[in-house]
Design an enzyme around this catalytic site. Structure first.
Site, PDB file in Angstrom:
ATOM      1  N   GLU A   1      28.747  29.392  -6.715  1.00  0.00           N
ATOM      2  CA  GLU A   1      27.519  28.592  -6.613  1.00  0.00           C
ATOM      3  C   GLU A   1      27.372  28.111  -5.167  1.00  0.00           C
ATOM      4  O   GLU A   1      28.207  27.378  -4.660  1.00  0.00           O
ATOM      5  CB  GLU A   1      27.605  27.391  -7.558  1.00  0.00           C
TER       6      GLU A   1
ATOM      7  N   LYS B   1      26.726   5.810 -12.254  1.00  0.00           N
ATOM      8  CA  LYS B   1      27.221   6.004 -10.879  1.00  0.00           C
ATOM      9  C   LYS B   1      26.412   7.133 -10.246  1.00  0.00           C
ATOM     10  O   LYS B   1      26.625   8.305 -10.540  1.00  0.00           O
ATOM     11  CB  LYS B   1      28.714   6.374 -10.930  1.00  0.00           C
TER      12      LYS B   1
ATOM     13  N   CYS C   1      20.941  23.329 -10.368  1.00  0.00           N
ATOM     14  CA  CYS C   1      22.059  23.957 -11.084  1.00  0.00           C
ATOM     15  C   CYS C   1      21.581  25.247 -11.748  1.00  0.00           C
ATOM     16  O   CYS C   1      22.368  26.154 -11.974  1.00  0.00           O
ATOM     17  CB  CYS C   1      22.654  22.989 -12.087  1.00  0.00           C
TER      18      CYS C   1
ATOM     19  N   GLY D   1      27.235  17.733 -12.418  1.00  0.00           N
ATOM     20  CA  GLY D   1      27.737  17.980 -11.070  1.00  0.00           C
ATOM     21  C   GLY D   1      28.477  19.289 -11.017  1.00  0.00           C
ATOM     22  O   GLY D   1      28.213  20.201 -11.808  1.00  0.00           O
TER      23      GLY D   1
ATOM     24  N   GLU E   1      27.447  18.839 -17.695  1.00  0.00           N
ATOM     25  CA  GLU E   1      26.413  19.799 -17.283  1.00  0.00           C
ATOM     26  C   GLU E   1      26.810  20.221 -15.875  1.00  0.00           C
ATOM     27  O   GLU E   1      26.726  19.431 -14.935  1.00  0.00           O
ATOM     28  CB  GLU E   1      25.040  19.126 -17.337  1.00  0.00           C
TER      29      GLU E   1
ATOM     30  N   GLY F   1      33.906  18.509 -12.781  1.00  0.00           N
ATOM     31  CA  GLY F   1      33.895  18.473 -14.247  1.00  0.00           C
ATOM     32  C   GLY F   1      35.302  18.642 -14.808  1.00  0.00           C
ATOM     33  O   GLY F   1      35.694  17.970 -15.774  1.00  0.00           O
TER      34      GLY F   1
HETATM   35  P1  NDP Z   1      30.153  16.660  -7.222  1.00  0.00           P
HETATM   36  O1  NDP Z   1      30.428  17.319  -8.502  1.00  0.00           O
HETATM   37  O2  NDP Z   1      31.286  16.307  -6.338  1.00  0.00           O
HETATM   38  O3  NDP Z   1      29.333  15.297  -7.456  1.00  0.00           O
HETATM   39  C1  NDP Z   1      28.624  14.941  -8.622  1.00  0.00           C
HETATM   40  C2  NDP Z   1      28.892  13.480  -8.959  1.00  0.00           C
HETATM   41  O4  NDP Z   1      30.270  13.293  -9.308  1.00  0.00           O
HETATM   42  C3  NDP Z   1      28.644  12.515  -7.790  1.00  0.00           C
HETATM   43  O5  NDP Z   1      28.148  11.293  -8.280  1.00  0.00           O
HETATM   44  C4  NDP Z   1      30.032  12.365  -7.235  1.00  0.00           C
HETATM   45  O6  NDP Z   1      30.208  11.236  -6.429  1.00  0.00           O
HETATM   46  C5  NDP Z   1      30.851  12.288  -8.492  1.00  0.00           C
HETATM   47  N1  NDP Z   1      32.268  12.562  -8.301  1.00  0.00           N
HETATM   48  C6  NDP Z   1      32.869  13.288  -7.328  1.00  0.00           C
HETATM   49  N2  NDP Z   1      34.206  13.313  -7.500  1.00  0.00           N
HETATM   50  C7  NDP Z   1      34.459  12.578  -8.614  1.00  0.00           C
HETATM   51  C8  NDP Z   1      35.646  12.229  -9.312  1.00  0.00           C
HETATM   52  N3  NDP Z   1      36.855  12.637  -8.908  1.00  0.00           N
HETATM   53  N4  NDP Z   1      35.539  11.462 -10.418  1.00  0.00           N
HETATM   54  C9  NDP Z   1      34.329  11.054 -10.845  1.00  0.00           C
HETATM   55  N5  NDP Z   1      33.182  11.333 -10.221  1.00  0.00           N
HETATM   56  C10 NDP Z   1      33.235  12.104  -9.122  1.00  0.00           C
HETATM   57  O7  NDP Z   1      29.145  17.512  -6.416  1.00  0.00           O
HETATM   58  P2  NDP Z   1      28.897  17.454  -4.841  1.00  0.00           P
HETATM   59  O8  NDP Z   1      27.890  16.415  -4.617  1.00  0.00           O
HETATM   60  O9  NDP Z   1      30.137  17.308  -4.065  1.00  0.00           O
HETATM   61  O10 NDP Z   1      28.359  18.916  -4.572  1.00  0.00           O
HETATM   62  C11 NDP Z   1      29.296  19.957  -4.361  1.00  0.00           C
HETATM   63  C12 NDP Z   1      28.869  21.190  -5.064  1.00  0.00           C
HETATM   64  O11 NDP Z   1      28.756  20.934  -6.446  1.00  0.00           O
HETATM   65  C13 NDP Z   1      27.489  21.677  -4.674  1.00  0.00           C
HETATM   66  O12 NDP Z   1      27.530  22.432  -3.536  1.00  0.00           O
HETATM   67  C14 NDP Z   1      27.110  22.454  -5.882  1.00  0.00           C
HETATM   68  O13 NDP Z   1      27.683  23.717  -5.828  1.00  0.00           O
HETATM   69  C15 NDP Z   1      27.720  21.682  -7.013  1.00  0.00           C
HETATM   70  N6  NDP Z   1      26.763  20.773  -7.662  1.00  0.00           N
HETATM   71  C16 NDP Z   1      26.247  21.152  -8.836  1.00  0.00           C
HETATM   72  C17 NDP Z   1      25.332  20.365  -9.456  1.00  0.00           C
HETATM   73  C18 NDP Z   1      24.748  20.765 -10.741  1.00  0.00           C
HETATM   74  O14 NDP Z   1      23.810  20.127 -11.222  1.00  0.00           O
HETATM   75  N7  NDP Z   1      25.249  21.794 -11.368  1.00  0.00           N
HETATM   76  C19 NDP Z   1      24.839  19.123  -8.883  1.00  0.00           C
HETATM   77  C20 NDP Z   1      25.489  18.783  -7.635  1.00  0.00           C
HETATM   78  C21 NDP Z   1      26.403  19.603  -7.073  1.00  0.00           C
HETATM   79  P3  NDP Z   1      29.992  11.401  -4.830  1.00  0.00           P
HETATM   80  O15 NDP Z   1      28.565  11.649  -4.667  1.00  0.00           O
HETATM   81  O16 NDP Z   1      30.406  10.129  -4.259  1.00  0.00           O
HETATM   82  O17 NDP Z   1      30.868  12.538  -4.410  1.00  0.00           O
END
Ligand code: NDP
Length: 489
Positions: A392, A182, A291, A235, A257, A240
């Site tokens: 972050e 996904k 990240c 994410g 992660e 998480g």
């Molecule tokens: P998210 O953690 O929301 O998204 C990461 C992935 O998880 C996306 O594919 C997202 O889908 C999916 N997701 C979101 N909610 C759920 C859920 N309830 N169950 C299962 N999967 C889910 O990150 P965001 O894109 O919203 O970014 C927000 C903040 O997160 C950023 O500002 C940053 O601080 C942090 N972030 C950190 C990352 C890292 O590598 N450490 C990477 C990305 C973000 P969808 O895209 O549809 O929301």
């Protein structure tokens, strides 16, 4: 977009069982080019019934002798072929990634190379995963088998779309699992391409499926699905935690992660020019949307003025440019939502009393307030407890915190909930190793920042997650151990 790209599939199609399949709802959602906010494609809005279909396909493929009993050597050849196929299509993939994510061409090229590396690296592992024979008591033969976990749900973010897909799909397939992937809603395009490429390279039907859709619906359905054996997630720390709670219901295996607030520590004995270049890249590579971004510059008070000034000089030279232009170095942030979030943090930084050295405003693109551009921003005189030193931000915002000795630097560095990465700049080799040992982070860079390699483990301490991706360590994420006892008496 590359010619033919949008014609290959209908906008409302997902990739399941090696076929383009219309999403159950028939619905779509848009994906935009972050540089100008213009629509580039509609993508299928997958929901729980689509996830169910993909999981069934993945389960059937997992049980199919064609995949299950494939010789390890042949699995390796297949992974290598996928790498070759990605390489053959790299110009097109780079272009799609730049359009979907907004990152500069040069950085998308690096992502591509690393994604190919991941497939080639894990192609090599298929024939090297072995069990043990164990000297137990009695006239008994005891040995272990390393077996795949089953159906893996992989959920990835938008900052390195194809690379994050490769980091999960390559080791999962090398270990003999099947995958439902996904991608993030902002960057779904290269994941769809990857699945189609893998299928053309000969991956059996159902082994890799892609469900585009929103996290709260498609992502949540994947995590909750009773027939998914493991979730591999990259994410935010917040999501998480949601994933862990949901996964607890069926006791799925989970690897996470997550976020970071990585300290990049510059001592007063460092090579200052190298530290300036490295600290700049630490925060501004991928526009701070890493990240591992070195978003906290911990700098010795004796060199702080000079270092901050030099980094600011570089930051002021960064200007928005067409991400497809090879000369462009700066990129937009991913979305309006992210832009608003980052601007909120900039306001908070000023309100809490940090000194804004440069940036802090939206940056115009082609003379207009279009797309999601923010000036590279630096705050000095940040206190360790300030919000911008704790949370972050995931954007081009650097928080410089001053320290007066090594103990204080280590204390400040470790004083967040995160522990993903850290940088150390010093010419004292004893100090470098001493400090590396005491920092609570999964990756330490000494006199460098950001290098990663498919062969070296990557993951977080504390609330930056658990499990190690990459290297031999990732094999533990995607396999389980069976102990076999044979009575020889
Ligand atoms: P998210 O953690 O929301 O998204 C990461 C992935 O998880 C996306 O594919 C997202 O889908 C999916 N997701 C979101 N909610 C759920 C859920 N309830 N169950 C299962 N999967 C889910 O990150 P965001 O894109 O919203 O970014 C927000 C903040 O997160 C950023 O500002 C940053 O601080 C942090 N972030 C950190 C990352 C890292 O590598 N450490 C990477 C990305 C973000 P969808 O895209 O549809 O929301």
């Amino acid at each position: 977009m590359p010619p033919g790209f949008l014609e290959r599939r209908a906008p409302n199609q997902l990739f399941i069982n090696n076929e383009w399949v219309t999403a159950a709802s028939g619905g779509t959602f848009p994906t935009y080019h972050p540089a100008n906010g213009e629509l580039i494609a509609e993508v299928a809005a997958g929901l729980a019934p689509d996830v169910d279909k993909a999981v069934k396909a993945a389960r059937a493929a997992f049980n199919d002798p064609k995949w299950r009993n494939m010789d390890a050597a042949d699995r390796g050849v297949l992974l290598w072929r996928i790498a070759d196929a990605i390489e053959a299509r790299q110009q097109e993939l780079i272009r799609i990634e730049v359009m979907d994510n907004g990152k500069p061409l040069r950085e998308a090229q690096i992502d591509l190379r690393e994604a190919i590396d991941a497939f080639r690296y894990y192609a090599g592992w298929t024939t090297k995963m072995t069990g043990d024979t164990i000297p137990v008591r009695g006239n008994v033969l005891n040995y272990t088998l390393r077996e795949p976990v089953g159906v893996v749900g992989a959920i990835i973010p938008w900052n390195f779309p194809l690379l994050m897909a490769a980091w999960k799909v390559a080791p999962a397939l090398a270990c003999g699992n099947t995958v439902v992937l996904k991608p993030a809603e902002q960057t779904p395009l290269t994941a769809l391409e990857l699945a189609a490429i893998a299928s053309e390279a000969g991956l059996p039907a159902g082994v890799l499926n892609v469900i585009t859709g929103l996290g709260e619906s498609a992502g949540a359905a994947l995590v909750a699905h009773p027939d998914v054996d493991k979730i591999a997630f990259t994410g935010s720390t917040q999501v998480g935690k949601i994933i862990m709670r949901t996964a607890a219901e069926s006791l799925k295996k989970v690897s996470l992660e997550l976020g970071g607030k990585s300290p990049n520590i510059v001592f007063d004995d460092a090579d200052v020019d190298a530290a300036v270049r490295g600290s700049f890249a630490a925060i501004y590579y991928n526009n701070g949307q890493c990240c591992t971004a070195g978003s906290r510059l911990l700098v010795h008070e004796r060199v702080a003025d000079h270092l901050v000034e030099k980094i600011a000089e570089r930051a002021k030279k960064m200007t928005p440019g067409d991400p497809l232009d090879p000369k462009t170095r700066m990129s937009p942030v991913i979305s309006q939502e992210q832009l608003d979030r980052i601007m909120g943090y900039i306001e908070t930084g000023t309100r809490e009393g940090a000194t804004l050295v440069t940036g802090g405003k939206r940056a115009p693109y082609n003379g207009a307030e279009t797309g999601y551009w923010i000036e590279p921003t630096i705050f000095d005189q940040v206190k360790p407890e300030h919000t911008i030193a704790q949370e972050e931000i995931f954007g081009p915002v650097l928080a410089a915190v001053r320290f007066s000795d090594e103990e204080e630097a280590i204390d400040i560095a470790n004083r967040t909930i995160y522990g993903l990465a850290a940088g150390i700049w010093t010419s004292d080799v004893k100090r470098a190793h001493r400090v590396a040992k005491r920092l609570e982070a999964g990756t330490i860079w000494i006199n460098t920042y950001h290098p990663l390699d498919a062969a070296s483990p990557f993951g977080g301490y504390k609330q930056s997650g658990y499990g190690r991706e990459l290297g031999a360590y990732a094999l533990d994420l995607y396999t389980q151990i069976k102990s076999v006892w044979v009575d020889l008496s």
